[in-house]
Design a protein around this motif. Structure first.
Motif, PDB file in Angstrom:
ATOM      1  N   MET A  35       0.861  -1.166  -0.023  1.00  0.00           N
ATOM      2  CA  MET A  35       0.070  -0.012  -0.056  1.00  0.00           C
ATOM      3  C   MET A  35       0.911   1.173   0.056  1.00  0.00           C
ATOM      4  N   VAL A  36       0.559   2.232  -0.826  1.00  0.00           N
ATOM      5  CA  VAL A  36       1.488   3.297  -0.989  1.00  0.00           C
ATOM      6  C   VAL A  36       0.578   4.575  -0.846  1.00  0.00           C
ATOM      7  N   MET A  37       1.165   5.398   0.061  1.00  0.00           N
ATOM      8  CA  MET A  37       0.192   6.585   0.518  1.00  0.00           C
ATOM      9  C   MET A  37       1.208   7.931   0.316  1.00  0.00           C
ATOM     10  N   VAL A  38       0.539   8.995  -0.388  1.00  0.00           N
ATOM     11  CA  VAL A  38       1.483  10.121  -0.713  1.00  0.00           C
ATOM     12  C   VAL A  38       0.748  11.354  -0.147  1.00  0.00           C
ATOM     13  N   ASP A  39       1.316  12.101   0.821  1.00  0.00           N
ATOM     14  CA  ASP A  39       0.737  13.098   1.533  1.00  0.00           C
ATOM     15  C   ASP A  39       0.926  14.517   0.700  1.00  0.00           C
ATOM     16  N   TYR A  40       0.008  15.422   0.654  1.00  0.00           N
ATOM     17  CA  TYR A  40       0.052  16.776   0.159  1.00  0.00           C
ATOM     18  C   TYR A  40      -0.487  17.606   0.977  1.00  0.00           C
ATOM     19  N   ARG A  41       0.009  18.771   1.177  1.00  0.00           N
ATOM     20  CA  ARG A  41      -0.282  19.816   1.960  1.00  0.00           C
ATOM     21  C   ARG A  41      -1.046  21.119   0.731  1.00  0.00           C
ATOM     22  N   ILE A  42      -2.292  21.045   0.682  1.00  0.00           N
ATOM     23  CA  ILE A  42      -2.927  22.120  -0.333  1.00  0.00           C
ATOM     24  C   ILE A  42      -3.737  23.172   0.284  1.00  0.00           C
ATOM     25  N   ASP A  43      -3.374  24.555  -0.292  1.00  0.00           N
ATOM     26  CA  ASP A  43      -4.293  25.434   0.266  1.00  0.00           C
ATOM     27  C   ASP A  43      -5.667  25.585  -0.264  1.00  0.00           C
ATOM     28  N   GLN A  44      -6.515  25.992   0.609  1.00  0.00           N
ATOM     29  CA  GLN A  44      -8.138  25.915  -0.043  1.00  0.00           C
ATOM     30  C   GLN A  44      -8.126  26.400  -1.280  1.00  0.00           C
ATOM     31  N   CYS A  88       8.742  20.448   3.144  1.00  0.00           N
ATOM     32  CA  CYS A  88       9.380  19.355   2.349  1.00  0.00           C
ATOM     33  C   CYS A  88       8.601  18.645   1.132  1.00  0.00           C
ATOM     34  N   PRO A  89       9.240  18.187   0.044  1.00  0.00           N
ATOM     35  CA  PRO A  89       8.559  17.406  -0.921  1.00  0.00           C
ATOM     36  C   PRO A  89       7.335  16.439  -0.301  1.00  0.00           C
ATOM     37  N   PRO A  90       6.112  16.175  -1.169  1.00  0.00           N
ATOM     38  CA  PRO A  90       5.317  15.385  -0.674  1.00  0.00           C
ATOM     39  C   PRO A  90       5.827  14.060   0.082  1.00  0.00           C
ATOM     40  N   LYS A  91       5.217  13.762   1.127  1.00  0.00           N
ATOM     41  CA  LYS A  91       5.957  12.366   1.773  1.00  0.00           C
ATOM     42  C   LYS A  91       5.282  11.319   1.223  1.00  0.00           C
ATOM     43  N   THR A  92       6.234  10.180   1.102  1.00  0.00           N
ATOM     44  CA  THR A  92       5.651   8.852   0.475  1.00  0.00           C
ATOM     45  C   THR A  92       5.858   7.793   1.743  1.00  0.00           C
TER      46      THR A  92
END
Length: 548
Positions: free
Chosen positions: A436-445, A520-524
């Motif tokens: 299972m692979v999960m990639v986290d992003y932080r995105i402004d509204q 940091c870049p999106p965390k995988t």
């Protein structure tokens, strides 16, 4: 009729001949095509002599095209995972043996309609195995920008021989008999066998284990099903094959019944069809400068409809030959365009399978059409079948209003070759999984609409490349946190999935990273699933062993 957009300066249609390997293979294929056409004339004419049904004569065409529908996908999976040169050599040797047996039975007087169909079916199996590897090999020999010219030249090779091969075949059948024509083809195979033996193909070293056969075919299906342009091409090619094949399927009957000719007459008529195809191949570049891809295909349907309408009434060999020339030009223009569109719309890792599915659609339509028009000729006569076909071809052209032929892809489908395996703390084997692979992003509204739009494209790319159960999640406590989640069966499939990423995919990744607001870049995150089993109701759960 919009003009076709161009992305590069137009080059000569003969530029592939600058490459020695292409020249050698093309020249050998010329000889092989001559033998194939001589054999085709002999088989069709022999069937008119030993069978009384129009349907049986038309089934000769079906018997050589049906194998493409049945076996092309498997052949495409082989082409993408094994040495293509060896696959082609195996196919050629198979056809040598079958053609020799065909010649022997005919000479011995033991040939029957069903044996003839069975042996021509086996020869069709050989070509079904050969063709995906042959077409995919063009991308190994030539740069991407030369592929349209190479596809046209390969088509011209066949039709160059079609302009003289059928006449030669008819002459051989009339003077020496069908058995000698079959034997002639046996020797023609050796030209291509010799060229393939001389070609020292350089196969890239595979860092990963070869894909399992079933998984490879499933990956090909998945890629095509998630590629709208490829689906459109295959739908149109099926319709074109189903309708346009009426000319080749019923031409022996036109020569024998309407014109009262001989095997030589049939060969000459096929020759004019091939001559028209040569002219069409030479004019492909100029036609595409003036017309869009859709109008090339639509025009081909209309030209074939007109040819069929007048062929229904023709009782003169000279008029039939003149009508067959534009039909041949329309034939090669369409199939060349279909082929190039598929090759330019699929990356190298799946191009063999994409081509094989295209062939499955095309030759499936031709096999069904040959049977259909033969049965209709039994009921309505040859003229009636051609008149019905002309109407159906007109409808086929109008289908383009709702199912438009796509223009050539301008995507960069070369691999990025940037992926490196992450360092893991667990000792995983290649077949350990599921992963299972999960990639986290932080995105402004304010960026969420654009993020969702880009993710729509990224989802398609992920699924095409082998991801499963893809999902996009939003954190309820931290709404700026988004997580992309997907599964792959094993660790080696995860590595393979990332190695399939193209330069065009990398542009999507860059857009996602630009929207990401973290320090940091999106965390995988990489996780392996663990199942638990209850041994006894009174015992605690225990972890399951790794899959290996």
């Amino acid at each position: 009729m919009p003009k076709l957009p161009t992305t590069a300066k137009r080059t000569s249609s003969l530029v592939p001949f600058q490459h020695k390997t292409f020249r050698s293979l093309w020249s050998a294929a010329l000889v092989s095509n001559l033998g194939t056409l001589v054999e085709g004339v002999a088989a069709a004419w022999l069937m008119t002599s030993i069978a009384t049904s129009h349907g049986m004569v038309a089934l000769v065409q079906s018997s050589t095209t049906l194998p493409y529908m049945i076996f092309s996908l498997a052949a495409g999976a082989l082409a993408d995972n094994f040495d293509r040169r060896r696959i082609m050599l195996t196919a050629q040797l198979l056809m040598v043996c079958v053609s020799a047996f065909l010649a022997f039975l005919t000479y011995a007087g033991e040939m029957t309609p069903w044996i003839l169909l069975g042996l021509t079916f086996l020869i069709g199996c050989g070509w079904a195995l050969h063709d995906p590897s042959w077409q995919a090999s063009m991308g190994d020999i030539l740069p991407r920008e030369h592929l349209p010219s190479a596809v046209a030249l390969n088509g011209m090779s066949y039709n160059l021989m079609r302009s003289i091969g059928p006449a030669i075949g008819g002459l051989i059948v009339a003077t020496a008999g069908a058995a000698f024509a079959f034997l002639f083809n046996v020797f023609c195979y050796f030209a291509l066998i010799a060229a393939l033996l001389r070609w020292k193909a350089v196969r890239a070293r595979q860092a990963l284990p070869r894909e399992a056969f079933g998984s490879a075919m499933a990956a090909g299906f998945r890629y095509v099903l998630l590629s709208p342009n490829l689906l459109k091409v295959m739908c149109r090619s099926f319709i074109f094959g189903l309708t346009a094949v009426v000319i080749l399927a019923l031409l022996p009957l036109v020569a024998r019944e309407q014109i009262k000719g001989t095997a030589v007459t049939y060969g000459v008529m096929l020759g004019f069809f091939g001559l028209g195809a040569i002219c069409g191949a030479l004019l492909i570049g100029r036609v595409r400068e003036v017309l869009s891809n859709e109008w090339v295909i639509r025009g081909a349907f209309f030209i074939l409809a007109i040819s069929c309408f007048f062929l229904a009434w023709s009782e003169h060999v000279w008029l039939s030959c003149l009508l067959l020339m534009p039909a041949g030009a329309a034939w090669i223009q369409s199939f060349s365009l279909f082929n190039v569109t598929v090759q330019l719309s699929a990356p190298r890792w799946v191009v063999g399978r994409a081509l094989s599915l295209y062939q499955t659609a095309t030759y499936g339509g031709m096999a069904a059409g040959s049977w259909l028009w033969g049965e209709l000729a039994d009921v309505q006569g040859v003229s009636g079948a051609f008149l019905v076909a002309s109407v159906v071809l007109l409808i086929g052209g109008l289908i383009g209003i709702v199912l438009r032929q796509p223009d050539f892809e301008t995507l960069n489908l070369d691999p990025t070759n940037k992926f490196s395996e992450p360092t893991l703390q667990l000792d995983l084997r290649p077949r350990s999984g599921p992963i299972m692979v999960m990639v986290d992003y932080r995105i402004d509204q304010r960026d969420v609409p654009e993020f969702l739009s880009v993710m729509t494209s990224w989802r398609k790319a992920r699924l095409r490349d082998g991801a499963r159960q893809w999902a996009l999640l939003r954190d309820l406590e931290k709404p700026e946190l988004w997580t992309e989640c997907y599964h792959v069966p094993t660790w080696v499939e995860y590595v393979r999935h990332n190695n399939r990423q193209t330069q065009d995919d990398a542009e999507i990744v860059a857009r996602l990273e630009a929207l990401h607001r973290g320090d940091c870049p999106p965390k995988t995150h990489h996780k392996i699933e663990r199942q638990t089993v209850r041994v006894h109701d009174d015992l605690p759960l225990r972890p399951h062993l790794d899959r290996t």
